[in-house]
Design a protein around this motif. Structure first.
Motif, PDB file in Angstrom:
ATOM      1  N   ARG A 130       0.856  -1.192   0.000  1.00 38.61           N
ATOM      2  CA  ARG A 130       0.000   0.000   0.000  1.00 38.61           C
ATOM      3  C   ARG A 130       0.888   1.237   0.000  1.00 38.61           C
ATOM      4  N   VAL A 131       0.664   2.109  -0.963  1.00 38.41           N
ATOM      5  CA  VAL A 131       1.517   3.280  -1.170  1.00 38.41           C
ATOM      6  C   VAL A 131       0.653   4.540  -1.169  1.00 38.41           C
ATOM      7  N   MET A 132       1.138   5.557  -0.503  1.00 35.88           N
ATOM      8  CA  MET A 132       0.453   6.849  -0.459  1.00 35.88           C
ATOM      9  C   MET A 132       1.397   7.948  -0.931  1.00 35.88           C
ATOM     10  N   SER A 133       0.846   8.940  -1.607  1.00 40.24           N
ATOM     11  CA  SER A 133       1.578  10.175  -1.912  1.00 40.24           C
ATOM     12  C   SER A 133       0.824  11.324  -1.258  1.00 40.24           C
ATOM     13  N   TYR A 134       1.578  12.165  -0.514  1.00 35.29           N
ATOM     14  CA  TYR A 134       0.892  13.199   0.274  1.00 35.29           C
ATOM     15  C   TYR A 134       1.764  14.428   0.405  1.00 35.29           C
ATOM     16  N   ASN A 135       1.327  15.513  -0.205  1.00 32.25           N
ATOM     17  CA  ASN A 135       1.953  16.819   0.019  1.00 32.25           C
ATOM     18  C   ASN A 135       1.303  17.400   1.273  1.00 32.25           C
ATOM     19  N   ILE A 136       2.078  17.523   2.353  1.00 31.91           N
ATOM     20  CA  ILE A 136       1.502  17.911   3.646  1.00 31.91           C
ATOM     21  C   ILE A 136       1.440  19.419   3.841  1.00 31.91           C
ATOM     22  N   ARG A 137       1.962  20.188   2.910  1.00 33.05           N
ATOM     23  CA  ARG A 137       2.046  21.655   2.983  1.00 33.05           C
ATOM     24  C   ARG A 137       3.036  22.084   4.074  1.00 33.05           C
ATOM     25  N   LEU A 138       4.031  22.821   3.663  1.00 31.51           N
ATOM     26  CA  LEU A 138       5.033  23.309   4.607  1.00 31.51           C
ATOM     27  C   LEU A 138       4.415  24.225   5.664  1.00 31.51           C
ATOM     28  N   ASP A 139       5.156  24.504   6.688  1.00 31.70           N
ATOM     29  CA  ASP A 139       4.691  25.327   7.807  1.00 31.70           C
ATOM     30  C   ASP A 139       4.792  26.798   7.417  1.00 31.70           C
ATOM     31  N   VAL A 140       3.641  27.415   7.118  1.00 24.53           N
ATOM     32  CA  VAL A 140       3.578  28.821   6.725  1.00 24.53           C
ATOM     33  C   VAL A 140       2.637  29.538   7.688  1.00 24.53           C
ATOM     34  N   PRO A 141       3.151  30.363   8.593  1.00 20.88           N
ATOM     35  CA  PRO A 141       2.260  31.050   9.544  1.00 20.88           C
ATOM     36  C   PRO A 141       1.147  31.838   8.877  1.00 20.88           C
ATOM     37  N   ALA A 142       1.399  32.359   7.676  1.00 23.60           N
ATOM     38  CA  ALA A 142       0.392  33.145   6.971  1.00 23.60           C
ATOM     39  C   ALA A 142      -0.828  32.322   6.574  1.00 23.60           C
ATOM     40  N   ASP A 143      -0.749  30.991   6.697  1.00 30.23           N
ATOM     41  CA  ASP A 143      -1.908  30.148   6.404  1.00 30.23           C
ATOM     42  C   ASP A 143      -3.024  30.309   7.439  1.00 30.23           C
ATOM     43  N   GLY A 144      -2.741  31.012   8.512  1.00 30.61           N
ATOM     44  CA  GLY A 144      -3.770  31.311   9.507  1.00 30.61           C
ATOM     45  C   GLY A 144      -4.365  30.076  10.142  1.00 30.61           C
ATOM     46  N   GLU A 145      -5.662  29.903  10.025  1.00 30.12           N
ATOM     47  CA  GLU A 145      -6.318  28.762  10.652  1.00 30.12           C
ATOM     48  C   GLU A 145      -5.875  27.441  10.041  1.00 30.12           C
ATOM     49  N   ASN A 146      -5.253  27.490   8.876  1.00 30.80           N
ATOM     50  CA  ASN A 146      -4.732  26.281   8.231  1.00 30.80           C
ATOM     51  C   ASN A 146      -3.231  26.108   8.436  1.00 30.80           C
ATOM     52  N   GLY A 191       0.524  24.260  12.831  1.00 26.28           N
ATOM     53  CA  GLY A 191       0.233  24.002  14.236  1.00 26.28           C
ATOM     54  C   GLY A 191      -1.221  23.665  14.497  1.00 26.28           C
ATOM     55  N   ASN A 192      -2.118  24.090  13.604  1.00 24.47           N
ATOM     56  CA  ASN A 192      -3.548  23.837  13.774  1.00 24.47           C
ATOM     57  C   ASN A 192      -4.027  22.556  13.113  1.00 24.47           C
ATOM     58  N   ARG A 193      -3.181  21.945  12.281  1.00 24.79           N
ATOM     59  CA  ARG A 193      -3.640  20.785  11.529  1.00 24.79           C
ATOM     60  C   ARG A 193      -2.691  19.588  11.594  1.00 24.79           C
ATOM     61  N   LYS A 194      -1.574  19.750  12.307  1.00 26.23           N
ATOM     62  CA  LYS A 194      -0.572  18.691  12.303  1.00 26.23           C
ATOM     63  C   LYS A 194      -1.083  17.377  12.889  1.00 26.23           C
ATOM     64  N   GLU A 195      -1.963  17.459  13.887  1.00 30.36           N
ATOM     65  CA  GLU A 195      -2.513  16.228  14.451  1.00 30.36           C
ATOM     66  C   GLU A 195      -3.372  15.494  13.424  1.00 30.36           C
ATOM     67  N   LYS A 243     -12.502  21.597   7.241  1.00 36.27           N
ATOM     68  CA  LYS A 243     -11.162  21.968   6.791  1.00 36.27           C
ATOM     69  C   LYS A 243     -10.437  20.708   6.337  1.00 36.27           C
ATOM     70  N   TYR A 244      -9.580  20.860   5.345  1.00 36.54           N
ATOM     71  CA  TYR A 244      -8.716  19.766   4.914  1.00 36.54           C
ATOM     72  C   TYR A 244      -7.420  19.783   5.721  1.00 36.54           C
ATOM     73  N   PRO A 245      -6.822  18.616   5.988  1.00 41.66           N
ATOM     74  CA  PRO A 245      -5.545  18.595   6.710  1.00 41.66           C
ATOM     75  C   PRO A 245      -4.396  19.253   5.946  1.00 41.66           C
ATOM     76  N   SER A 246      -4.485  19.267   4.614  1.00 41.85           N
ATOM     77  CA  SER A 246      -3.451  19.896   3.789  1.00 41.85           C
ATOM     78  C   SER A 246      -4.113  20.527   2.577  1.00 41.85           C
ATOM     79  N   ASP A 247      -3.349  21.311   1.822  1.00 39.48           N
ATOM     80  CA  ASP A 247      -3.912  21.899   0.610  1.00 39.48           C
ATOM     81  C   ASP A 247      -3.895  20.924  -0.565  1.00 39.48           C
ATOM     82  N   HIS A 248      -3.368  19.733  -0.352  1.00 34.35           N
ATOM     83  CA  HIS A 248      -3.463  18.632  -1.301  1.00 34.35           C
ATOM     84  C   HIS A 248      -4.248  17.490  -0.663  1.00 34.35           C
ATOM     85  N   LEU A 249      -4.971  16.750  -1.479  1.00 38.40           N
ATOM     86  CA  LEU A 249      -5.560  15.497  -1.027  1.00 38.40           C
ATOM     87  C   LEU A 249      -4.545  14.372  -1.267  1.00 38.40           C
ATOM     88  N   PRO A 250      -4.358  13.493  -0.296  1.00 39.99           N
ATOM     89  CA  PRO A 250      -3.464  12.366  -0.537  1.00 39.99           C
ATOM     90  C   PRO A 250      -4.096  11.361  -1.495  1.00 39.99           C
TER      91      PRO A 250
END
Length: 285
Positions: free
Chosen positions: A26-42, A45-49, A266-273
Motif C-alpha cells: 500500500r503506497v500513499m503520496s501526500y503533500n503535507i504543505r510546509l509550515d507557513v504562519p500566513a496560512d492562519g487557521e490552516n 500548528g492547527n492541523r498537524k494532528e 477543513k482539509y488537513p493539507s492543501d493537497h488530497l493524498p
C-alpha cells in the motif's frame, strides 16, 4: 503398506505446482504543505494532528511526502511510531529546506540502498535546474520485504510549480535514474506532486514509460482532482498528485483512492493524498 503411502505422497508432492508468495504493498503520496504562519487557521500548528492521524489510520507501507520541513519531519516521526524515513533537505542535502522524504514501515521492510538527487543538470549536488523557482529533489530507496524477500524501488519527488522546462526535464531525469539504478528490472514505484495535469507534457512523458496507478486500478474511489488550496467549499482544482509504477509483468493495482478526509470543514493539507494497493505476483529476489 507404509512405504507405498510414502511413495504416493512424494509423487503427489512433485506433481503439485509451485506457487510464489504474492505481495501487496500500500503506497500513499501526500503533500503535507510546509509550515507557513500566513496560512492562519490552516497553519501547520492547527492541523498537524490531523495530518499525522490520517497517515496512521490508512497504514500505508510507504508514504511519499512533499513539502516536509525538518521540524515537521521530527513531529511526524514522533507521531508515527511504526515508521522511519529516508530523505534530505533540498537546500543543503542535510536538514535545510523541504524534504521529499519517504516514510516506510520499519519492522516490515529492510532498506538496502538509498539516495537523493537534484532535478538539475548537476543532480549529485544541491542545485536548481533549468527555469525552476526552487531546488527540487527526488529521494529513492531499494527495499526488501522481510517476509517475502521481494525487492523493489520507491522514488518520491516534487516538481517545480513555476518552471515548465524544469518539470519536463525533471521527469526525464527521474526516468533515467530509475533505469540507471535498476539493471535487474525490479518493480519501481514513483510517488509525487508533479504540479502537472494528466494532459501536460511531464505526465505524458512519464506515462510513456510508467503506468499511472489510477488508470490501471481495478477499483477507483474519490475525485481525480487533488488540489484543494484549503478551500473546502470550492471545487477541487486539478489532478497534480500521482503514483506511478513501471511496466513490469506481474504488477497490478487492486484499488486506488483519492482521500477526501476533513475535520471542522477543513482539509488537513492543501493537497488530497492519493493511495494505491499494488500487487506483485512474481518473485524479485
Amino acid at each position: 503398506m507404509r512405504n507405498n503411502i510414502l511413495i504416493v505422497l512424494l509423487v503427489i508432492g512433485y506433481a503439485l505446482p509451485v506457487y510464489t508468495v504474492a505481495q501487496d504493498v500500500r503506497v500513499m503520496s501526500y503533500n503535507i504543505r510546509l509550515d507557513v504562519p500566513a496560512d492562519g487557521e490552516n497553519a501547520w500548528g492547527n492541523r498537524k494532528e490531523q495530518v499525522a492521524g490520517l497517515m496512521n489510520f490508512y497504514e500505508a507501507d510507504f508514504i511519499g511526502c512533499q513539502e516536509v520541513q525538518h521540524h515537521q519531519l521530527e513531529y511526524l516521526l514522533n507521531k508515527l511510531p511504526d515508521y522511519t524515513f529516508i530523505g534530505v533537505g533540498r537546500d543543503d542535502g542535510k536538514q535545510g529546506g523541504e524534504y521529499s522524504c519517504i516514510f516506510y514501515k520499519a519492522a516490515k521492510y529492510k532498506l538496502l540502498e538509498q539516495g537523493t538527487f537534484w532535478l538539475s543538470p548537476t543532480p549529485s549536488i544541491p542545485s536548481k535546474g533549468w527555469d525552476a523557482a526552487y531546488p527540487r529533489v527526488c529521494t529513492f530507496g531499494l527495499f526488501r520485504d522481510n517476509k517475502t524477500k521481494e525487492k523493489f524501488w520507491v522514488f518520491n519527488t516534487h516538481l517545480d510549480h513555476i518552471g515548465k522546462t524544469a518539470r519536463l526535464e525533471g521527469v526525464k531525469l527521474i526516468i533515467d535514474k530509475m533505469m540507471e539504478h535498476n539493471p535487474k528490472n525490479y518493480p519501481v514505484i514513483l510517488t509525487g506532486d508533479f504540479n502537472s495535469h494528466p494532459e501536460d507534457a511531464p505526465i505524458v512523458t512519464a506515462a510513456a514509460t510508467l503506468q499511472n496507478t489510477r488508470e490501471i486500478s481495478k477499483q477507483v474511489y474519490g475525485p481525480i482532482n487533488t488540489w484543494n488550496g484549503f478551500k473546502f467549499h470550492e471545487k477541487l482544482d486539478g489532478c497534480i498528485d500521482y503514483i506511478f509504477i513501471n511496466r513490469k509483468l506481474g504488477f497490478s493495482v487492486s484499488r486506488f483512492s483519492t482521500i477526501t478526509d476533513y475535520y471542522d470543514l477543513k482539509y488537513p493539507s492543501d493537497h488530497l493524498p492519493v493511495m494505491a494497493d499494488i500487487h506483485f505476483n512474481e518473485k524479485n529476489k
